[in-house]
Design an enzyme around this catalytic site. Structure first.
Site, PDB file in Angstrom:
ATOM      1  N   HIS A 178       0.831  -1.205   0.000  1.00 34.01           N
ATOM      2  CA  HIS A 178       0.000   0.000   0.000  1.00 34.01           C
ATOM      3  C   HIS A 178       0.866   1.257   0.000  1.00 34.01           C
ATOM      4  O   HIS A 178       0.631   2.192  -0.785  1.00 34.01           O
ATOM      5  CB  HIS A 178      -0.920  -0.010   1.225  1.00 34.01           C
ATOM      6  CG  HIS A 178      -1.681   1.262   1.439  1.00 34.01           C
ATOM      7  ND1 HIS A 178      -2.949   1.476   0.951  1.00 34.01           N
ATOM      8  CD2 HIS A 178      -1.336   2.406   2.089  1.00 34.01           C
ATOM      9  CE1 HIS A 178      -3.366   2.688   1.297  1.00 34.01           C
ATOM     10  NE2 HIS A 178      -2.401   3.266   1.989  1.00 34.01           N
ATOM     11  N   GLU A 179       1.871   1.285   0.861  1.00 35.39           N
ATOM     12  CA  GLU A 179       2.708   2.474   0.958  1.00 35.39           C
ATOM     13  C   GLU A 179       3.567   2.667  -0.289  1.00 35.39           C
ATOM     14  O   GLU A 179       3.732   3.794  -0.761  1.00 35.39           O
ATOM     15  CB  GLU A 179       3.597   2.385   2.208  1.00 35.39           C
ATOM     16  CG  GLU A 179       2.827   2.307   3.526  1.00 35.39           C
ATOM     17  CD  GLU A 179       1.854   3.456   3.731  1.00 35.39           C
ATOM     18  OE1 GLU A 179       2.045   4.531   3.132  1.00 35.39           O
ATOM     19  OE2 GLU A 179       0.890   3.289   4.497  1.00 35.39           O
TER      20      GLU A 179
ATOM     21  N   GLU B 238      -5.848   7.068  -1.326  1.00 35.75           N
ATOM     22  CA  GLU B 238      -5.835   5.909  -0.429  1.00 35.75           C
ATOM     23  C   GLU B 238      -6.485   4.694  -1.089  1.00 35.75           C
ATOM     24  O   GLU B 238      -5.968   3.581  -1.009  1.00 35.75           O
ATOM     25  CB  GLU B 238      -6.565   6.250   0.881  1.00 35.75           C
ATOM     26  CG  GLU B 238      -5.833   7.249   1.756  1.00 35.75           C
ATOM     27  CD  GLU B 238      -4.462   6.760   2.179  1.00 35.75           C
ATOM     28  OE1 GLU B 238      -4.311   5.549   2.431  1.00 35.75           O
ATOM     29  OE2 GLU B 238      -3.536   7.584   2.257  1.00 35.75           O
TER      30      GLU B 238
END
Length: 269
Positions: free
Chosen positions: A130-131, A193
């Protein structure tokens, strides 16, 4: 003549739209058009500088096993991530905060406080994927570009009411701030996000981690938020998607991720 709130909306969106045309780029994995006025070199320099400062201020974990797991998961994710000229670095920091992040250029920080929630390497790969996705999608540069666009719109709105009364000028400033923050900047942050969730899901699958672990992680993280007073709040005023929404979205994306996972397994990953 600037005579209504709608006029302020039009000014904000017009200024933002003009910059969209000047700095339009595309996110590789999703095909989404994005505003990016920051060069890759500039973005990387900012990331490297910020990472060095973090390493000076935040203690690095001495847990050799946990550090090794972060490195393994990080290197596997990096091997499938699309970030040309990345200077990958994965560091486990000693902090009770349940968080992780990736700065432009491939500088990844994981806090020890999130490890009880990730539980295992697949859970950790969910977080790192995700990051890393934030970096490969250049969300940092896009966010800075959005702020530049918002500032330009504010300047235009201010110029249009410069000859009006102080009351009118004050109203214009407040109204424009509300329009740009709620109508433009916050939704884009939520979009970042959600996009990072999707791209990160693909990365972990391509790296050979079962993508179903992502749903399990976010369910645990949702419970952590609930236990620690994390407010779900009004979704349109949040910078992150509601936990239930992101879990629902990930479940819907699992079939595509599973196909990538099967390919990875067949390739021996």
């Amino acid at each position: 003549k600037l005579s209504s709130f709608q006029s302020l909306v039009d000014v904000a969106l017009a200024a933002f739209g003009a910059l969209l045309l000047a700095g339009c780029a595309t996110v590789t994995e999703t095909g989404r058009s994005q505003l990016n006025l920051i060069s890759a070199d500039e973005e990387m320099k900012l990331g490297v500088t910020a990472f060095q400062e973090t390493k000076q201020k935040t203690p690095v974990s001495r847990d050799s096993q946990a550090t090794a797991m972060v490195l393994r998961a990080g290197q596997r994710i990096a091997a499938v991530a699309n970030l040309p000229n990345a200077q990958w670095e994965f560091v486990l920091f000693e902090s009770a905060e349940a968080n992780a992040w990736c700065l432009p250029g491939g500088k990844v920080g994981v806090y020890t406080g999130i490890l009880p929630i990730t539980k295992d390497e697949a859970g950790l790969a969910t977080v790192i994927g995700h990051e890393v996705a934030h970096a490969t999608a250049h969300h940092g540069a896009e966010r800075m570009s959005q702020q530049m666009a918002a500032q330009l719109g504010g300047n235009v709105a201010g110029a249009l009411v410069s000859g009006k009364s102080q009351t009118t000028q004050a109203f214009a400033g407040q109204a424009y701030g509300l329009v740009s923050e709620v109508g433009i900047l916050l939704p884009y942050s939520r979009k970042h996000e959600s996009e990072a969730d999707y791209i990160g899901l693909l990365y972990m699958a391509r790296a050979g981690y079962d993508p179903a672990a992502s749903v399990a992680f976010w369910e645990r993280f949702s419970e952590y938020n609930r236990q620690h007073g994390g407010s779900q709040g009004l979704s349109f005023l949040r910078t992150h998607p509601l936990d239930a929404q992101r879990i629902q979205d990930l479940k819907a994306q699992l079939p595509k991720a599973r196909a990538e996972y099967e390919k990875a397994k067949a390739a021996g990953k």
